[in-house]
Design a protein around this motif. Sequence first.
Motif, PDB file in Angstrom:
ATOM      1  N   ILE A  34     -19.476  77.816  26.929  1.00  0.00           N
ATOM      2  CA  ILE A  34     -18.201  76.781  25.842  1.00  0.00           C
ATOM      3  C   ILE A  34     -16.866  77.748  26.045  1.00  0.00           C
ATOM      4  O   ILE A  34     -15.982  77.446  26.546  1.00  0.00           O
ATOM      5  N   GLY A  35     -17.229  78.522  25.625  1.00  0.00           N
ATOM      6  CA  GLY A  35     -15.980  79.577  25.639  1.00  0.00           C
ATOM      7  C   GLY A  35     -15.359  80.043  26.576  1.00  0.00           C
ATOM      8  O   GLY A  35     -14.389  80.638  26.916  1.00  0.00           O
ATOM      9  N   ARG A  36     -15.358  79.746  28.150  1.00  0.00           N
ATOM     10  CA  ARG A  36     -14.740  80.347  28.903  1.00  0.00           C
ATOM     11  C   ARG A  36     -13.698  80.050  29.397  1.00  0.00           C
ATOM     12  O   ARG A  36     -12.616  80.179  29.820  1.00  0.00           O
ATOM     13  N   TYR A  37     -13.223  78.093  28.506  1.00  0.00           N
ATOM     14  CA  TYR A  37     -12.327  77.399  28.300  1.00  0.00           C
ATOM     15  C   TYR A  37     -11.762  76.858  27.012  1.00  0.00           C
ATOM     16  O   TYR A  37     -10.836  76.445  26.868  1.00  0.00           O
ATOM     17  N   VAL A  38     -13.051  76.879  25.916  1.00  0.00           N
ATOM     18  CA  VAL A  38     -12.303  76.719  24.977  1.00  0.00           C
ATOM     19  C   VAL A  38     -13.429  77.620  23.384  1.00  0.00           C
ATOM     20  O   VAL A  38     -13.683  78.272  23.954  1.00  0.00           O
ATOM     21  N   GLY A  39     -11.743  77.960  22.190  1.00  0.00           N
ATOM     22  CA  GLY A  39     -11.872  79.116  22.091  1.00  0.00           C
ATOM     23  C   GLY A  39     -12.669  78.266  20.766  1.00  0.00           C
ATOM     24  O   GLY A  39     -13.107  78.872  20.184  1.00  0.00           O
ATOM     25  N   LEU A  40     -13.486  77.166  20.978  1.00  0.00           N
ATOM     26  CA  LEU A  40     -14.351  77.150  19.564  1.00  0.00           C
ATOM     27  C   LEU A  40     -15.326  78.161  18.884  1.00  0.00           C
ATOM     28  O   LEU A  40     -15.514  78.352  17.828  1.00  0.00           O
ATOM     29  N   PRO A  41     -16.347  78.543  20.461  1.00  0.00           N
ATOM     30  CA  PRO A  41     -17.181  79.422  19.582  1.00  0.00           C
ATOM     31  C   PRO A  41     -16.085  81.022  18.907  1.00  0.00           C
ATOM     32  O   PRO A  41     -17.291  81.785  18.376  1.00  0.00           O
ATOM     33  N   ASP A  42     -15.272  81.339  19.138  1.00  0.00           N
ATOM     34  CA  ASP A  42     -14.278  82.001  18.918  1.00  0.00           C
ATOM     35  C   ASP A  42     -14.118  81.915  17.141  1.00  0.00           C
ATOM     36  O   ASP A  42     -13.848  82.477  16.256  1.00  0.00           O
TER      37      ASP A  42
END
Length: 185
Positions: A34-42
Motif C-alpha cells: 500500500i505504501g508504494r504510492y499511498v501515505g496511509l501506512p506512514d
Amino acid sequence: MFAKALGDGAELRPLEPWQAEEFLAHIDRGREFIGRYVGLPDIVHDLDSTRNWLQLYADRTAADTGRLHGIWLDGRLVGGVLLRVFDTSTGNCEAGCWVEPAAAGRGLATRAVRALIDWAVLVRGMHRVEWQVAPENTPSINIAKRLGMTREGVLRENSPYRGVRQNTEVWSVLAPEWRAAHSPG
C-alpha cells in the motif's frame, strides 16, 4: 450502518473508529504494498494513530466533508475507498482507494469506487469527481480509465512523499459524463 454487495463475496461498508484493531491488522498485512504510492501506512502505525485517523474520517462524515469505507472480502477487511475531499458548496470531491496484496487484481477497488461515485453524483449531486495518482501507479490509473475518467494533466513535483518530490496525475469525471455512461437503457 449499511453494506453494499460488490459481488464475488465482497462488500463495501463504512469504516469507523471502533474497527481500529481490524483496520490496523489490514494495514500491517499490506503496509509495504500500500505504501508504494499511498501515505496511509506512514500515518497508521499503532492503535492510537489508527483510531485517530478513523476518527478524522468519522468527523468528516459527520461534517459532510469526507467519507471512508472498507472493502471486505469473505468477511476480511482487504482495502478501502474514500472521498478525501467532499465539498458540497462547489460540487467537487476527490476519490481514492487502496487494497492489500491479497485483494489486488480482482476488480474490487474499481467496483468500490464506482459505488462511491454513484452515491456522490447520483444521490448527493456532486458535479466533479477527481482522482489524483502517481504516474507510476499503473493499477490506479487503470481504475480511472475503467471508470471513464479523463486525464487532465500532471502537477509537477507538487507532492513530497517520503522525502522525494513526486508528480501527480489528475483525472476526473463530470456528473453529465457519469450519468450518460451509467444510465439504464
